[in-house]
Design a protein around this motif. Structure first.
Motif, mmCIF file in Angstrom:
data_model
loop_
_atom_site.group_PDB
_atom_site.id
_atom_site.type_symbol
_atom_site.label_atom_id
_atom_site.label_comp_id
_atom_site.label_asym_id
_atom_site.label_seq_id
_atom_site.Cartn_x
_atom_site.Cartn_y
_atom_site.Cartn_z
ATOM 1 N N SER A 186 27.633 11.180 -6.898
ATOM 2 C CA SER A 186 27.945 10.226 -5.513
ATOM 3 C C SER A 186 27.567 9.137 -5.879
ATOM 4 N N ASN A 252 31.236 19.815 -4.722
ATOM 5 C CA ASN A 252 30.520 19.157 -3.263
ATOM 6 C C ASN A 252 30.817 17.921 -2.887
ATOM 7 N N GLN A 255 34.367 17.404 -2.031
ATOM 8 C CA GLN A 255 34.536 18.173 -0.706
ATOM 9 C C GLN A 255 34.071 16.768 0.105
ATOM 10 N N GLU A 256 32.903 16.282 -0.025
ATOM 11 C CA GLU A 256 32.191 15.126 0.793
ATOM 12 C C GLU A 256 33.136 14.263 1.105
ATOM 13 N N LYS A 257 33.965 13.733 -0.013
ATOM 14 C CA LYS A 257 34.793 12.381 -0.033
ATOM 15 C C LYS A 257 36.210 12.770 0.976
ATOM 16 N N LYS A 260 35.117 13.364 4.659
ATOM 17 C CA LYS A 260 34.673 12.186 5.442
ATOM 18 C C LYS A 260 35.974 11.084 5.576
ATOM 19 N N ARG A 264 38.399 17.594 7.714
ATOM 20 C CA ARG A 264 37.723 18.919 7.325
ATOM 21 C C ARG A 264 39.230 19.813 7.172
ATOM 22 N N SER A 318 31.800 22.132 5.816
ATOM 23 C CA SER A 318 32.909 21.107 6.157
ATOM 24 C C SER A 318 32.125 20.071 7.111
ATOM 25 N N LEU A 321 29.019 18.297 6.152
ATOM 26 C CA LEU A 321 29.232 17.163 5.182
ATOM 27 C C LEU A 321 29.791 16.000 5.830
ATOM 28 N N ASP A 325 25.127 14.229 3.187
ATOM 29 C CA ASP A 325 25.680 13.970 2.247
ATOM 30 C C ASP A 325 25.477 15.231 1.351
ATOM 31 N N ALA A 326 26.180 15.438 0.252
ATOM 32 C CA ALA A 326 26.015 16.447 -0.672
ATOM 33 C C ALA A 326 24.807 16.870 -1.153
#
Length: 411
Positions: A186, A252, A255-257, A260, A264, A318, A321, A325-326
């Motif tokens: 991250s 993870n 996926q967060e990137k 956001k 989703r 999803s 996040l 955050d992850a």
């Protein structure tokens, strides 16, 4: 969905504890399949999970009626032609009034042959307008989504294989490497900046995990499997745990990137599309389907329970996040082991040690401390209240074209 957004934003720790029981239930379902029926097919089970994600999120995008997009494009073209015609008529009227002022005695006749036809609207305009950022991802980022699905699938498969060679204590201890991996990734790729409060919260959560591991060791749940009696195989099992933790961390953070910065739906549809292909191919090549008796009600119920809770887990993660955050996700699901012990006590009548309650409470305290101060992202800028249509690029393109047409109108 709006109420779920408010709940995720206002009660982050409680939201995390909605995810932990789902993971624990999936573990119980897999344990039921392995112990009661003798079926252990992680690739096939996860391929069904990705298949349902594909059906829920990607299939509607594929089967979305083309007439709606065509109608929107035609409306935009009609608006553009109307504006152009208005500009042309305004120019003709202006020339007519000028001629009348110079020669008011002679009637002014406007020759229809000299009236210029309305400017043609570029046929590519509706295509350019209708093409969204989501659709272009098929061309630009297909390999990236395939790689993301690979990490996600292999993380689940590798940890499942590790259970054959090492003890549950080693798996739980080494699985916590996901947290430092996530924090490093991250910081490198999302520009995440942590304060001392975040580090203190992580340390407290890891202390709670130690209590949970001790409770497992004291109750005998951490016995080494038969294949892991050999020291080299145990080392190989520990290495598999660390690799699985790294793959989980990559999945993870990625996926967060996506969640956001894009949406989703983008992540869930693409992970379903590529994940079902990768997991099914691996299952077909390396797993023995001859052990499956599809007429067995217990097998169908075990598969159904596993697929249901993991699909729900993906959907809620999803959403989680979007607001968090992850790293916070991973420290929140540390309590899944406690939920698994509780379910094992109810279903399999396993021994429940009091240390697991202390570990659970310690993890919750650490999660509250971590969430006491918001995490700063320097490379991710996304507002969860932002309009979905604008986030997909369609609304932005439409506004740009409208602004161009407005600039053509006479002042």
């Amino acid at each position: 969905m709006a109420s779920l957004d408010r709940f995720c934003a206002k009660f982050p720790v409680m939201t995390g504890q909605l995810l932990s029981p789902l993971l624990a239930t999936s573990g119980v379902a897999a344990q039921m399949l392995a112990q009661n029926i003798g079926v252990s097919l992680p690739c096939l089970q996860n391929s069904l999970v990705y298949l349902f994600l594909f059906i829920i999120y990607q299939l509607p995008r594929i089967l979305r009626p083309a007439i709606s997009e065509t109608q929107t494009s035609l409306e935009m073209r009609a608006n553009a032609e109307t504006r152009a015609c208005c500009l042309q008529v305004t120019g003709i009227r202006h020339r007519t009034e000028t001629e009348e002022t110079h020669d008011s005695l002679e009637p002014t006749n406007v020759d229809a042959n000299h009236i210029e036809a309305p400017p043609q609207v570029d046929d590519e305009l509706p295509i350019a307008i209708g093409k969204s950022k989501s659709n272009s991802c098929w061309d630009m980022f297909a390999l990236r989504y395939c790689l993301l699905a690979f990490f996600d699938v292999e993380a689940n498969v590798i940890v499942t294989f590790a259970y054959r060679y090492t003890s549950l204590t080693s798996i739980m201890l080494l699985d916590c490497f996901t947290i430092p991996f996530v924090m490093c990734l991250s910081g490198a790729f999302l520009g995440t900046r942590y304060s001392w409060i975040h580090f203190a919260g992580v340390v407290i959560c890891l202390i709670g995990l130690i209590f949970i591991i001790l409770s497992d060791a004291l109750t005998g749940r951490s016995d080494i499997p038969a294949e892991g009696q050999d020291i080299p195989k145990r080392v190989w099992g520990d290495i598999l745990c660390i690799i699985g933790a790294l793959f989980y961390a990559i999945s993870n953070v990625w996926q967060e990137k996506i969640v956001k910065e894009i949406s989703r739906e983008e992540f869930l549809s693409m992970i379903g599309t590529w994940g079902v292909s990768i997991a099914f191919i691996q299952s077909f090549l390396f797993e023995d389907w001859s052990t499956i008796e599809w007429s067995n009600i217990e097998l169908i119920s075990g598969f159904g329970l596993y697929v249901f809770v993991i699909v729900l887990y993906y959907i809620l993660v999803s959403k989680f996040l979007l607001f968090h955050d992850a790293t916070f996700l991973n420290i929140s699901i540390l309590t899944s082991d406690v939920w698994g012990i509780a379910l094992g006590y109810i279903i399999f009548h396993q021994v429940l040690h009091w240390l697991c309650f202390i570990g659970f409470a310690t993890v919750i305290v650490g999660a509250f401390m971590y969430n006491k101060e918001p995490v700063c992202h320097t490379s991710v800028s996304y507002n969860p209240d932002e309009n979905e249509e604008e986030r997909n690029g369609f609304g932005e393109e439409y506004e740009r074209v409208n602004a161009d047409l407005e600039s053509l109108s006479p002042s």
